[in-house]
Design a protein around this motif. Structure first.
Motif, PDB file in Angstrom:
ATOM      1  N   ASP A 286       0.209   2.751 -13.752  1.00  0.00           N
ATOM      2  CA  ASP A 286      -0.423   3.927 -13.119  1.00  0.00           C
ATOM      3  C   ASP A 286      -0.017   4.016 -11.652  1.00  0.00           C
ATOM      4  N   TYR A 287      -0.005   2.862 -11.000  1.00  0.00           N
ATOM      5  CA  TYR A 287       0.364   2.813  -9.579  1.00  0.00           C
ATOM      6  C   TYR A 287       1.834   3.189  -9.383  1.00  0.00           C
TER       7      TYR A 287
ATOM      8  N   ASP B  29       2.459   6.876  -9.745  1.00  0.00           N
ATOM      9  CA  ASP B  29       1.974   7.594  -8.556  1.00  0.00           C
ATOM     10  C   ASP B  29       2.888   7.399  -7.356  1.00  0.00           C
TER      11      ASP B  29
ATOM     12  N   THR C  84       0.846  -1.196   0.000  1.00  0.00           N
ATOM     13  CA  THR C  84       0.000   0.000   0.000  1.00  0.00           C
ATOM     14  C   THR C  84       0.882   1.247   0.000  1.00  0.00           C
ATOM     15  N   LYS C  85       0.288   2.372  -0.404  1.00  0.00           N
ATOM     16  CA  LYS C  85       1.020   3.647  -0.380  1.00  0.00           C
ATOM     17  C   LYS C  85       1.479   3.973   1.046  1.00  0.00           C
TER      18      LYS C  85
ATOM     19  N   TYR D 171      -7.183  -0.217  -4.675  1.00  0.00           N
ATOM     20  CA  TYR D 171      -6.433   1.024  -4.399  1.00  0.00           C
ATOM     21  C   TYR D 171      -6.824   2.161  -5.343  1.00  0.00           C
TER      22      TYR D 171
ATOM     23  N   ASP E 226       0.441  -7.203 -13.252  1.00  0.00           N
ATOM     24  CA  ASP E 226      -1.009  -7.031 -13.356  1.00  0.00           C
ATOM     25  C   ASP E 226      -1.662  -7.982 -14.347  1.00  0.00           C
TER      26      ASP E 226
ATOM     27  N   TYR F 265      -6.767   1.906  -8.922  1.00  0.00           N
ATOM     28  CA  TYR F 265      -5.947   1.927 -10.144  1.00  0.00           C
ATOM     29  C   TYR F 265      -6.369   0.812 -11.091  1.00  0.00           C
TER      30      TYR F 265
ATOM     31  N   LEU G 144      -5.070  -3.666  -7.231  1.00  0.00           N
ATOM     32  CA  LEU G 144      -4.961  -2.356  -7.880  1.00  0.00           C
ATOM     33  C   LEU G 144      -6.317  -1.647  -7.885  1.00  0.00           C
TER      34      LEU G 144
END
Length: 363
Positions: A121-122, A125, A74-75, A114, A102, A116, A111
């Motif tokens: 893309d993730y 970011d 996770t971020k 979250y 993916d 996305y 994804l």
């Protein structure tokens, strides 16, 4: 500028006898501009351990069913790791993950959870978050990318990397790569070339001991040199030795000999001697012999982390910075820290204003 070394010249080095090796070692000295050996203080963050490739020497890849798998960090987890790394003075955030993760439904669901659609893309970011909320510089190494995806990653990465490993199509039939479509050398060379077209400061290298011939080593080094001559984007070439790990498909495969490592490092040094490309040998894979490679022309230890293990070579811990300094000084050199992007690329030709500003703040 092109190298005046031919394939035959490199093969002569790769087959050198003891007295010739000493002679070649002394030849590498003339290319040394200074006494410095560099390293980058980093944190190694695996975003996911899912990968479409299944290399015979890999202990990084896991499946969604593995109890301890990193499906997708996770971020919040990543930011906590980055903040911890800041406390230790790390300046590089090395983001590594399995190629095309993916393609796996479990990763796609994560994804989506979250917010996305795709891994790219993730990743973009995550790199943007790193630049916005920490002092670290992103360096992404996640396999092959399309030209368009590399274009996006360029905006948020100080540098990037992808190991060529070997330019031989024949290795796709051996245990190392026969279940790994992403290790097709044509695709990898195209990725490295696209990075050159986009002016991305780049790290690549070869892996020795996976069933290649001396001729294939020579051809691989020459393929990297040809891309450097065309685009000047290759900042360092890693000479990495295969190391067997219990539980991998190739656990009984023989390691490359110490002499073959010496010959290959010398060959790389001589081939790139008229450039400012660094030659790197991972110190954690060569604990007892690391110093000799400095005498063969290697001038960089690569990324070394005080906070995270080498997830790709989990049984080979990094030496501490103090230990690395002792090894370096004992061999007659001086250890100095560098950024993940080499100095010659820190300008508007290669990096955007945001990256240049972050680098200025670090300096």
């Amino acid at each position: 500028m092109t190298s005046n070394l031919t394939k035959e010249d490199i093969l002569h080095v790769l087959n050198a006898t003891d007295s010739e090796i000493i002679e070649y070692m002394s030849e590498t000295v003339k290319y040394r501009e200074n006494n410095l050996i560099t390293y980058s203080k980093n944190i190694f963050i695996p975003l996911t351990e899912i990968c479409r490739n299944d290399c015979g020497y890999c202990n990084f890849k896991k499946t969604p069913d593995d109890p301890d798998v990193i499906l997708l960090k996770t971020k919040e987890e990543i930011l906590a790791d980055l903040k911890e790394a800041e406390k230790y003075g790390c300046k590089e955030a090395l983001f590594t993950f399995g190629e095309d993760a993916d393609e796996e439904e479990a990763v796609r669901l994560k994804l989506k959870e979250y917010g996305y659609e795709k891994m790219i893309d993730y990743v973009v970011d995550i790199c943007q978050m790193t630049l916005n909320e920490t002092s670290l510089l992103p360096h992404t190494n996640g396999g092959n990318y399309s030209y368009e995806d590399l274009e996006r990653l360029k905006e948020v990465n100080a540098s990037m990397g992808l190991m060529l490993e070997n330019s031989s199509q024949r290795l796709m039939e051996l245990p190392a790569h026969n279940k790994s479509p992403g290790k097709n050398p044509k695709i990898r060379l195209q990725t490295i070339e696209n990075a050159g077209k986009l002016k991305i400061p780049y790290t690549t290298g070869i892996l020795i001991g996976i069933g290649e011939t001396k001729e294939e080593i020579a051809e691989s080094l020459l393929a990297i040199r040809a891309l450097y001559d065309k685009y000047s984007h290759i900042q360092e070439v890693i000479i990495q030795n295969f190391t067997p790990i219990p539980g991998i498909e190739m656990e009984d495969w023989p390691e490359p000999s110490f002499l073959d490592m010496i010959r290959t490092v010398i060959a790389g040094t001589l081939l790139f001697g008229d450039t400012d490309v660094s030659i790197q040998v991972p110190p954690n894979l060569n604990n007892d012999t690391a110093q000799i490679f400095l005498l063969c022309g290697a001038d960089d230890w690569g990324g070394v982390s005080p906070v995270s293990p080498d997830y790709v070579n989990i049984t080979s811990p990094w030496p501490g910075i103090d230990e690395l300094q002792k090894l370096t000084e004992d061999a007659g050199f001086e250890l100095t820290e560098r950024l993940c992007v080499y100095e010659k690329y820190i300008n508007t030709e290669w990096l955007n204003d945001l990256l240049l500003e972050r680098i200025a703040n670090l300096s």
